[in-house]
Design an enzyme around this catalytic site. Structure first.
Site, PDB file in Angstrom:
ATOM      1  CB  ILE A   3      29.291  53.227  37.018  1.00 27.95           C
ATOM      2  CG1 ILE A   3      28.141  52.633  36.213  1.00 27.95           C
ATOM      3  CG2 ILE A   3      28.938  53.202  38.498  1.00 27.95           C
ATOM      4  CD1 ILE A   3      27.851  51.188  36.550  1.00 27.95           C
ATOM      5  CB  CYS A   4      32.465  54.815  39.770  1.00 34.71           C
ATOM      6  SG  CYS A   4      33.538  54.973  41.206  1.00 34.71           S
ATOM      7  CB  SER A   5      36.711  56.533  38.410  1.00 28.73           C
ATOM      8  OG  SER A   5      36.815  55.127  38.301  1.00 28.73           O
TER       9      SER A   5
END
Length: 470
Positions: free
Chosen positions: A386-388
């Site tokens: 998820i995300c970074s």
């Protein structure tokens, strides 16, 4: 006087400095909201080991101490003190709602107090996650808050209702025309018995809607009625939290939060895309591992765990730190189920990496996690980011010939053949997500892959979240 542009690119370091320096120093809210970060600032390129470490506080305090504080009469002309917010929790409080509210309001620059109505600061929430509150509710009785916001959940809403100290605080809040709000079960179960819904249009979770006075009950995701704001459930909590930011800090702050949460582009891109479809179903209860570290994104960890456990997946939160507790990216302390080194003795059907800049860097350094991910992929089991945190997979070479999505700041570093702009992308046994406000879609997609759309839709209904099969 130091330029506001020299402050680090986050409100959190400054908020930490404020808490360290208070009451010896009055830091104007204008410092929090008016700066423009420089690309040369290295606070997050060289982050401290933990958000509450000595180095973090020292660095944040050093930044704040260089700011010349104007005389009080000058400060009043352009700024206000930090807005103070109380968010209480009790046994069985809905964790998504509590954590989203705390994280969003802290990111917006508010001074948020997470208070336990239980005898201990460690509180087990509705989905089994244990969160450590900042203080006991008893320490809040003589404080004045700009906003009191109640999360829902059962029996959490009952625990809040039965807390006499919280009742007195909230009644005083309403009497003095200061902001207060409640979500999910809390409007009907907590505020109604306290007599705080009189002459107010109100909404709540559909399961409790018939308890509201029928002539003032509104079937809407968000209802603002003078000082009172109510909302329906975990699936509407981002909207609810941003509305609170708007009322507390203004239109500009709420727009910035929409961008931070990636809500501003949610209607412009597809929710999910799938490539190279394979079967995920297993002949047992799916086992999921979510490793966490100091600095992991609180919203993503708690949202995914909460939703997956609602679908009866066996989810283990494992800390890469030397102890079970870790402090998330917005200062929320979560107790993991196990240490990663102990969890690594088991086999998991899916490993999910949460985002958060500092957390990702700490996860990246874990040799145990690197080994687990390598074995996960080589054995043909599922994995996600998820995300970074997609950067972890990228550095380990686990994105070859794969389609994926991530936070916009990470997408720019991906090969053009890899990058997809959807909120959630599934490619074979890999699942990725932009993050934050798209975390519910990510978790529901996982449920659909293991159990089918029927189970995912059922969970989404309980969340008051609009689920789409495609």
């Amino acid at each position: 006087m130091a330029s506001l542009s020299n402050l680090p690119p986050s409100n959190f370091p400054v908020t930490t400095a404020v808490s360290v320096l208070r009451p010896a120093r009055n830091l104007p809210a204008a410092v929090i909201h008016c700066w423009k970060p420089l690309t040369t600032c290295n606070f997050y390129s060289n982050p401290p080991k933990t958000l509450f470490s000595t180095s973090h506080v020292r660095k944040a305090t050093a930044v704040a101490s260089t700011i010349e504080i104007a005389p009080l009469d000058a400060v009043i002309s352009y700024s206000l003190p930090l807005k103070k917010v109380l968010i209480p929790i009790g046994l069985g409080t809905e964790e998504m709602e509590a954590v989203i509210m705390v994280s969003v309001l802290r990111q917006a620059g508010a001074d948020v107090v997470l208070a336990s109505v239980e005898p201990d600061l460690e509180v087990k929430l509705s989905g089994g996650i244990v969160i450590v509150a900042d203080i006991s509710i008893s320490e809040c009785s003589d404080q004045i808050f700009d906003l009191v916001a109640l999360p829902g959940g059962m029996p959490g809403s009952v625990r809040l209702r039965d807390c006499k100290t919280l009742e007195a605080i909230t009644k005083k809040q309403a009497e003095e025309k200061r902001l207060y709000g409640a979500i999910c079960a809390a409007p009907a179960v907590t505020l109604l018995p306290w007599g705080l819904l009189k002459r107010k249009k109100t909404t709540c979770h559909p399961a409790f809607f018939d308890k509201l006075p029928s002539f003032r009950a509104i079937k809407t995701n968000l209802q603002v009625s003078e000082e009172l704001t109510t909302s329906r459930g975990p699936g509407t909590c981002f909207q609810f939290s941003v509305s609170l930011v708007k009322q507390l800090l203004g239109e500009s702050a709420s727009m910035e939060m929409g961008k931070f949460l990636l809500m501003d582009t949610a209607d412009e891109i597809s929710r999910k895309e799938e490539f190279n479809e394979v079967e995920w179903a297993v002949d047992h209860t799916p086992r999921v591992l979510i490793p966490v570290a100091n600095g992991s994104e609180d919203i993503e960890v708690v949202t995914v765990v909460d939703i997956l456990r609602r679908a009866k997946l066996d989810v283990t939160i494992a800390s890469v730190e030397k102890k079970l507790s870790s402090v998330g990216s917005h200062g929320i302390k979560i107790l993991a189920d196990k240490l990663l080194k102990n969890a690594a003795e088991s086999i998991f059907d899916l490993i999910i990496l949460p985002g958060g800049i500092s957390g990702v860097e700490r996860l990246q350094k874990s040799r145990i996690l690197k080994k687990l991910l390598k074995e996960q992929v080589s054995s043909g089991r599922k994995y996600g980011a998820i995300c970074s945190s997609l950067s972890i997979l990228q550095k380990q070479g686990l994105l070859q010939n794969k389609k994926a999505t991530a936070h916009p700041s990470v997408v720019s570093t991906l090969d053009s053949n890899t990058s997809v702009t959807s909120q959630v992308v599934v490619d074979g046994r890999l699942i990725t997500c932009q993050g934050l406000s798209s975390a519910p879609e990510f978790a529901l997609t996982i449920i659909a892959k293991f159990f089918g759309h029927g189970r995912a839709k059922s969970v989404a209904t309980g969340l008051v979240y609009e689920y789409r099969a495609s």
